[in-house]
Design an enzyme around this catalytic site. Structure first.
Site, PDB file in Angstrom:
ATOM      1  N   GLU A 175     -19.148   3.194  -0.315  1.00 23.12           N
ATOM      2  CA  GLU A 175     -18.300   2.686  -1.405  1.00 23.12           C
ATOM      3  C   GLU A 175     -19.012   2.660  -2.746  1.00 23.12           C
ATOM      4  OE1 GLU A 175     -18.789   1.080   1.505  1.00 23.12           O
ATOM      5  OE2 GLU A 175     -16.874   1.472   2.504  1.00 23.12           O
ATOM      6  N   ARG A 181       0.838  -1.218   0.000  1.00 23.92           N
ATOM      7  CA  ARG A 181       0.000   0.000   0.000  1.00 23.92           C
ATOM      8  C   ARG A 181       0.867   1.260   0.000  1.00 23.92           C
ATOM      9  NH1 ARG A 181      -1.947   0.689   6.230  1.00 23.92           N
ATOM     10  NH2 ARG A 181      -0.426  -0.713   7.155  1.00 23.92           N
ATOM     11  N   ARG A 226      -1.775  -5.147   3.509  1.00 26.16           N
ATOM     12  CA  ARG A 226      -1.567  -4.268   4.663  1.00 26.16           C
ATOM     13  C   ARG A 226      -0.173  -4.447   5.268  1.00 26.16           C
ATOM     14  NH1 ARG A 226      -1.427  -4.312  10.101  1.00 26.16           N
ATOM     15  NH2 ARG A 226      -2.347  -2.517  11.158  1.00 26.16           N
TER      16      ARG A 226
END
Lengths: 318, 274
Positions: A65, A17, A174
């Site tokens: 979203e 990320r 992550r």
């Protein structure tokens, strides 16, 4: 292949990320059409670096979203290059219908960032572990699907999808993962790269499993098993040529991904290899949901690590 | 006004002819919204059929894509593409898809079918317009049944947050949807209050009255600091007596006999106007 020389020593670890965050920030400096949208997750998707630098080109849509995806289509139809950023479970998870019609059917120039993908999200548990996103994106016409193997490749991918007109999905993790590649490692959308040459078995991997595949290959070399490792970051368009070439060379394929086996990268490889029937073993999530735990514990329990790959290689050689 | 009424009448006739030829599709919504489409494309909006993708055009998006026969008929009558092409609706190799496909035809700004998406797209366009300090406006056409979808309300919140006064929602309040009267399927009232509480500037009009519709569009253009929502109360099936206000005409086309009857009524209305 030019890879990080410290690959098996004290290798630097960075989350993919971060690579996206750096890439979009860099591109934003010169390309004024880039716009970033966030559904209340700017910091954890690393969109906040862009947001801080270019507040007027950052849109906070709140926890919504579907609207984010549709609004991005509207921005793209008005000449912008919008990045839709959230966790993969929510986007493209919840926003899939908008992705299908407003973005893909329209062929709108929207870039979708699915962060925190895979079981390595860890303690948040099954609800937050996107293990289906490759399957639901690779079925959509017009959509490019990319799963970078490290932070540097994630940055390169971010820059590449900006240059490529049309919808693109970028899957990110992550956790900090080893930086395998260097600035000199070749990267092209639609092109798989052979990261290690070998004769006996081809390990075709994507995302965090590329490093696990390299670890497995190094271990197996000690047993005299010579593995080829392919970084298959481009799920769509898939590099049929490289996949067929490696399969013809070794005659045995192990696929490895942090995703459900059903419908995932391995399935995409199997579709290609239907043209050249090859024995395949699939390493990935085996039709079940995850649970809370440390990333390393989960990768071990659900058999998505170098050990699982070694086991699959042994099995295919039997 | 008379000119606009004649145009809307012609568009209604086109719609009936298209639907009977297609053998499937929606009747009530397109007939009900013919006046709003005419008001936008033949009077209010800044559009140019010769330059359908002109950068400075107003953007008209349709969220309840199933009423697209009226969009197609309006665009054709306005000169965006040949009227004769209308008869290809829903047929193989046609540009006139059963639900709109963005940019397949000049003037078709968005893809739409799954309800609510056009509402989200409209907000995105208005955000782009604001960002670039452009004068063009966005008209997002929605329906009352569509407001059952959560994503419309997400869009309203975003539009209000960014004070998108370049955006005007037009809600077809025709009180029917596929399974029955709208408020029986899912109560929406008090709709005006709901929309106002979302920080929208709300105007209620008779959507089959040109004067009211044009006035509301004018007012929307002058409103600063917030988006406008026009609740256009329309008669579903407007102009065809046996279709009016009957939810059973939401999702079906007329058969040959019914189409003949409908066209006869519409032609009579035309003669009365002349």
């Amino acid at each position: 292949m030019i890879l990080n020389p410290k690959l098996f020593e004290e290798v630097e670890k960075t989350p993919t990320r971060d690579g996206y965050g750096k890439g979009v920030l860099k591109a934003g400096k010169t390309n004024k059409n880039i716009v970033v949208l966030s559904a209340d997750l700017a910091e954890s998707t690393r969109s906040h670096w862009f947001a801080e630098a270019f507040p007027k080109r950052f849109i906070e849509v709140g926890v919504a979203e579907q609207n984010m995806m549709g609004a991005a289509a509207g921005l793209a139809l008005s000449g912008k290059i919008p990045f839709v950023s959230s966790y993969a479970v929510f986007s493209p998870g919840r926003s899939w219908d908008h992705l299908r019609v407003a973005v893909c059917y329209t062929n709108a120039n929207v870039k979708i960032i699915g962060a925190h993908a895979g079981i390595s999200v860890g303690p948040d548990g099954a609800t937050h572990q996107a293990l289906e996103d490759i399957a639901i994106t690779r079925v959509l016409p017009n959509l490019v699907v990319e799963v970078p193997c490290d932070a540097l490749e994630a940055e390169k991918t971010t820059l590449a999808i900006i240059k490529r007109k049309g919808p693109c999905y970028l899957r990110l993790g992550r956790e900090k993962t080893p930086v395998i590649t260097t600035n000199k490692t070749p990267f092209k959308i639609g092109k798989a790269e052979v990261f290690r040459e070998g004769r006996d078995v081809s390990i075709i991997a994507c995302g965090s499993m590329v490093y696990e595949a390299l670890l497995a290959a190094q271990q197996l070399a000690k047993e005299g098993i010579d593995c080829e490792v392919v970084n298959n970051h481009s799920i769509k368009p898939i590099d049929e040529k490289t996949i067929l070439k490696t399969a013809r060379k070794t005659g045995r394929v192990v696929t490895a991904e942090e995703h459900q086996v059903f419908g995932g990268m391995g399935s995409a490889v199997a579709e290609v290899l239907a043209q050249h029937p090859t024995r395949i073993e699939f390493v990935g999530m085996l039709d079940c949901f995850g649970e809370s735990g440390k990333p390393s514990e989960l990768m071990a329990k659900y058999k998505m690590d170098s050990k699982a790959i070694i086991k699959a290689v042994h099995k295919i050689l039997q | 006004m008379k000119e606009l009424m004649l145009t809307a009448n012609k568009i209604r006739q086109d719609v009936i002819e298209m639907l009977v030829e297609a053998g499937s599709g929606h009747s009530a919504g397109p007939l009900g919204m013919a006046d709003v489409f005419t008001a936008l494309y033949f009077n209010h909006a800044r559009i140019n059929p010769k330059k359908p993708w002109d950068e400075n055009r107003d953007r008209i998006v349709l969220s309840n894509g199933h009423i697209c026969p009226v969009w197609y008929a309006t665009l054709a009558e306005r000169g965006f593409f040949p009227v004769r092409e209308l008869k290809t609706l829903r047929k193989i190799n046609s540009r006139l898809q059963g639900h709109p496909h963005a940019r397949e035809l000049p003037g078709i700004e968005n893809s739409g079918g799954p309800l609510g998406q056009g509402c989200n797209i409209g907000v995105g366009m208005a955000l782009a317009g604001k960002m670039d300090k452009k004068n063009w406006r966005v008209y997002a056409l929605l329906s009352d049944g569509e407001l059952n979808e959560g994503c419309d309300w997400e869009a309203f919140m975003l539009a209000a947050k960014y004070e998108l006064d370049n955006l005007c929602f037009i809600i077809d309040r025709n009180n029917i949807q596929i399974e029955g009267p709208s408020d029986k399927v899912m109560p929406l009232e008090p709709l005006k209050k709901k929309l106002e509480s979302f920080n929208l500037h709300v105007i209620e009009v008779n959507g089959n009255d040109f004067k009211q519709v044009l006035n509301a569009l004018e007012k929307a253009g002058k409103t600063k600091g917030m988006p406008t929502a026009i609740i256009a109360k329309t008669t579903p099936g407007k102009g065809v007596s046996f279709m009016e206000n009957d939810y059973k005409w939401h999702g079906k086309p007329p058969n040959k006999e019914e189409a003949e009857k409908a066209l006869k009524e519409l032609r009579r209305q035309r003669t009365e106007l002349l």
